[in-house]
Design a protein around this motif. Structure first.
Motif, PDB file in Angstrom:
ATOM      1  N   ASP A 144       0.816  -1.214   0.000  1.00 62.40           N
ATOM      2  CA  ASP A 144       0.000   0.000   0.000  1.00 62.40           C
ATOM      3  C   ASP A 144       0.850   1.266   0.000  1.00 62.40           C
ATOM      4  N   ILE A 145       2.167   1.117   0.159  1.00 64.58           N
ATOM      5  CA  ILE A 145       3.032   2.298   0.055  1.00 64.58           C
ATOM      6  C   ILE A 145       2.984   2.840  -1.371  1.00 64.58           C
ATOM      7  N   GLY A 146       3.210   1.949  -2.350  1.00 61.59           N
ATOM      8  CA  GLY A 146       3.356   2.434  -3.718  1.00 61.59           C
ATOM      9  C   GLY A 146       2.243   2.041  -4.677  1.00 61.59           C
ATOM     10  N   VAL A 147       1.238   1.326  -4.196  1.00 62.33           N
ATOM     11  CA  VAL A 147       0.172   0.850  -5.080  1.00 62.33           C
ATOM     12  C   VAL A 147      -1.155   1.429  -4.590  1.00 62.33           C
ATOM     13  N   SER A 148      -2.039   1.745  -5.510  1.00 64.99           N
ATOM     14  CA  SER A 148      -3.357   2.221  -5.073  1.00 64.99           C
ATOM     15  C   SER A 148      -4.005   1.107  -4.265  1.00 64.99           C
ATOM     16  N   HIS A 149      -4.717   1.494  -3.209  1.00 64.64           N
ATOM     17  CA  HIS A 149      -5.202   0.490  -2.264  1.00 64.64           C
ATOM     18  C   HIS A 149      -6.196  -0.475  -2.899  1.00 64.64           C
ATOM     19  N   ALA A 150      -7.012   0.020  -3.826  1.00 60.94           N
ATOM     20  CA  ALA A 150      -7.996  -0.859  -4.473  1.00 60.94           C
ATOM     21  C   ALA A 150      -7.280  -1.865  -5.371  1.00 60.94           C
ATOM     22  N   ALA A 219      -1.500  -9.138   5.129  1.00 58.87           N
ATOM     23  CA  ALA A 219      -1.276  -9.200   3.680  1.00 58.87           C
ATOM     24  C   ALA A 219      -0.676  -7.887   3.194  1.00 58.87           C
ATOM     25  N   GLU A 220       0.583  -7.644   3.557  1.00 57.40           N
ATOM     26  CA  GLU A 220       1.162  -6.324   3.328  1.00 57.40           C
ATOM     27  C   GLU A 220       1.823  -6.143   1.967  1.00 57.40           C
ATOM     28  N   ALA A 221       2.582  -7.141   1.541  1.00 58.42           N
ATOM     29  CA  ALA A 221       3.352  -6.967   0.304  1.00 58.42           C
ATOM     30  C   ALA A 221       3.595  -8.329  -0.330  1.00 58.42           C
ATOM     31  N   LEU A 222       3.871  -8.312  -1.631  1.00 62.14           N
ATOM     32  CA  LEU A 222       4.163  -9.558  -2.341  1.00 62.14           C
ATOM     33  C   LEU A 222       5.559 -10.029  -1.956  1.00 62.14           C
ATOM     34  N   ALA A 309       8.147   6.686  -3.019  1.00 65.61           N
ATOM     35  CA  ALA A 309       7.053   5.830  -3.496  1.00 65.61           C
ATOM     36  C   ALA A 309       5.692   6.203  -2.926  1.00 65.61           C
ATOM     37  N   VAL A 310       5.667   6.764  -1.723  1.00 64.43           N
ATOM     38  CA  VAL A 310       4.397   6.877  -1.012  1.00 64.43           C
ATOM     39  C   VAL A 310       3.439   7.844  -1.711  1.00 64.43           C
ATOM     40  N   ALA A 311       2.188   7.406  -1.838  1.00 65.62           N
ATOM     41  CA  ALA A 311       1.182   8.237  -2.501  1.00 65.62           C
ATOM     42  C   ALA A 311       0.090   8.666  -1.519  1.00 65.62           C
ATOM     43  N   ASP A 312      -0.296   7.776  -0.626  1.00 68.85           N
ATOM     44  CA  ASP A 312      -1.393   8.049   0.305  1.00 68.85           C
ATOM     45  C   ASP A 312      -1.007   9.192   1.245  1.00 68.85           C
ATOM     46  N   PRO A 313      -1.814  10.256   1.292  1.00 66.36           N
ATOM     47  CA  PRO A 313      -1.444  11.417   2.121  1.00 66.36           C
ATOM     48  C   PRO A 313      -1.365  11.094   3.613  1.00 66.36           C
ATOM     49  N   MET A 314      -2.140  10.131   4.080  1.00 64.79           N
ATOM     50  CA  MET A 314      -2.048   9.776   5.500  1.00 64.79           C
ATOM     51  C   MET A 314      -0.734   9.057   5.796  1.00 64.79           C
ATOM     52  N   LEU A 315      -0.274   8.250   4.831  1.00 61.78           N
ATOM     53  CA  LEU A 315       0.977   7.523   5.031  1.00 61.78           C
ATOM     54  C   LEU A 315       2.185   8.466   4.963  1.00 61.78           C
TER      55      LEU A 315
END
Lengths: 397, 397
Positions: A144-150, A219-222, A309-315
């Motif tokens: 979820d750091i670098g990928v859209s959450h959906a 389920a955090e990352a691949l 990488a981070v996109a989410d403003p809360m992160l």
């Protein structure tokens, strides 16, 4: 064209239609795989290009148990993700053919399995840099750091891997502590010591249970999912992670923990029963540095890459990245501890320990690993530095 | 028979073929839904049985946006799981018809929406017992505690719910702190106070970000996902949780946290602007007891049920259940805090606060909720008792 099982005879014809380098002329082929599920062929031209073709069969080769060929698709998708986020540190993927369940990838001839090379006392100065690129790249590119959450939720769904996770749950997080199926392989001279220090220690079992719960639910990352030194090909100037068949979405610290544990086995062997080519002191000093560097480079690269990488403003909240890194390092230390323990007493041991011929040396090396494993598992929230891993190795005397 | 949209005219014919109680004779029908996605009909016989038919449309009713009818299937599966693990506290499921995307379920006529009833000062002595049955039953029956780990992974996969999780991620864990889209609805007299105490507090934002990460990554149990007092039908002797459309696999503490927050809104309204039928002191004392009981009954039932449900031998380790409960309670307190904050300042406010007419009373009630929310979010690992929730409510003076 529908699915058929490739052979040394048909694979050359198959390749011809698929790769520009193999359109015409003479070339050679050999089946090189010895796995139970896959057929692996090397196809090459003298003085020219070469390629590996890996095909999943319908039945396991030895026991003829039916095998879901869908695993080949998932594995190819993981390799594709690795090519995207960790290019250069994995075999290049040329194509995946869903009809044939076949994957064409870079030929790594000339590389050796890292575990074997470490047992022979070889050193690999690039390794810590390369492997931390791999791990950090994958974490940024698939979490979820670098990928859209959906989008990430869809990817998690596509990579659910109950069969292979079940192996990890049993072999890493259950059997070593309980030996319910009687399949543990405890070195006889250590039997009493293991009984007292592992089987009868209810506190270490509790910590392992907590890590198991985290493994099953985060389920955090691949992940690569099986990142030990037997899953890494090396030369002096190349590092290639292969065999992502255990890949799934799990705790971000998992690969780091499994990797450090397997470097620690090399340390335990070297200090107790060294037989390598490099002078012993040099090898031991290099493997210690490498363990420390893997952890420290991971930390600095993680923090640097996070900001990119981070996109989410809360992160992006002040303090979030160091907090996440701390959680990840605790998970890593827990997995490292569990791996140190299970590869020593469990059904799937490591050659680093099990091929030590001198009985006293092997007993000592194994106690070193179990003691370090217990330390890291118990104090995982206090194990935030490479130095903690080295200290854990030096606890048993 | 293929899909067609039911109407008051066709629904009776449809029911006739499906339910034994409606094979022949006279009965009546009325469309009672006012949702945006679903068509809801009540079908009943005078002095006789009745049923609710809920059908998912192809387009949202107002904006005519295409809607994945697959959601109806997932929702029916969740209701089925709730019927299995929390029978009596949810509407009984009679059937789900995949062709028609229609669900037939128990008619709850005679119940009222709990939020409305609480605003009117009604008390519900059974509620804490009933709702803790629901929550604990669902956690045991859908998590790795009571389900085989491989089976649970398949269920997680089937219930992945990116659209509705995205709403939660934005509305609960992002917008209240950042107001990036300018859609927050801050009560004007509190604007400066909210700016100083919420928007400019980087530490509370960090804690909310941690909870967001946990929400996105911890696939522990099948949650209701929207368990506020507007999703609960009550009478004096019945509690029915409905509308599981937000259901997905998430952190085990999520439902508990959202529920307690919504009971706390009732407390804030009652203490600042009571207009109910029960004497004020009695209502306040009952709602306080209920908040405490919900947390304490949850804890004791969780521990008792854990011992019955647990199958994994590692999860039986001494100390595991209390540890897991502690983690769960921390998650719950975090979600409770986030819900208290977002329903006060966010786009989707609660009537408990927003219908308070007296300006001073509303401003105070809202500050009480935000202050309590910050307290629980920040000290979630120290909020292990019902009393902590009451203390949080009494912080703002």
């Amino acid at each position: 064209m529908s699915y058929y099982l490739l052979t040394e005879e048909t694979v050359m014809e198959y390749v011809k239609g698929k790769l520009p380098a193999f359109v015409e002329g003479e070339f050679s082929c050999r089946e090189i795989g010895d796995g139970n599920l896959n057929y692996v062929f090397r196809v090459w031209r003298e003085e020219g290009p070469s390629v590996i073709i890996k095909q999943a069969g319908d039945l396991s080769r030895l026991s003829k148990v039916p095998y879901s060929r869908d695993r080949a698709r998932i594995e190819a998708e993981i390799l594709k993700a690795q090519n995207t986020h960790a290019a250069g540190v994995v075999p290049e993927l040329y194509f995946y053919d869903p009809e044939m369940n076949a994957t064409a990838m870079e030929d790594l001839t000339g590389h050796t399995i890292m575990r074997k090379a470490l047992m022979e006392g070889e050193i690999f100065p690039r390794f810590a840099e390369d492997i931390t690129e791999f791990m950090v790249g994958m974490l940024m590119g698939t979490s979820d750091i670098g990928v859209s959450h959906a989008e990430k939720k869809e990817r998690v769904k596509a990579a659910v891997n109950p069969e292979l996770c079940s192996i990890t749950e049993r072999l890493i997080f259950t059997e070593p502590y309980l030996n319910l199926e009687g399949r543990n392989k405890v070195f006889e001279p250590n039997a009493q010591w293991v009984k007292k220090n592992l089987y009868e220690d209810e506190r270490i079992r509790l910590e392992a249970a907590k890590c198991k719960m985290s493994f099953m639910n985060k389920a955090e990352a691949l992940l690569h999912g099986d990142l030990h030194t037997g899953s890494i090909f090396v030369t002096k100037d190349s590092t290639k992670v292969f065999d992502p068949e255990f890949g799934f979405y799990g705790p971000m610290g998992f690969d780091l923990g499994m990797l450090t544990a397997n470097l620690m086995f090399a340390w335990a062997r070297a200090t107790c029963a060294y037989t390598g080519v490099t002078p012993k002191a040099d090898f031991v000093s290099w493997i210690e540095e490498t363990i420390i560097d893997v952890v420290e480079l991971f930390k600095s690269k993680f923090l640097a890459a996070f900001g990119e990488a981070v996109a989410d403003p809360m992160l992006k909240s002040r303090g979030f990245a160091p907090w996440l890194l701390g959680e990840l390092l605790a998970d890593a230390a827990g997995v490292c501890g569990a791996e140190l323990i299970r590869r020593t007493v469990g059904v799937a041991g490591v050659a680093d320990l099990r091929t030590i011929e001198d009985e006293g040396a092997r007993a000592k090396a194994e106690r070193i690993c179990i003691t370090a494993g217990k330390q890291l598992l118990t104090y995982r929230f206090q194990s935030m530095s490479g130095d903690d891993y080295i200290e854990a190795l030096k606890l048993y005397r």
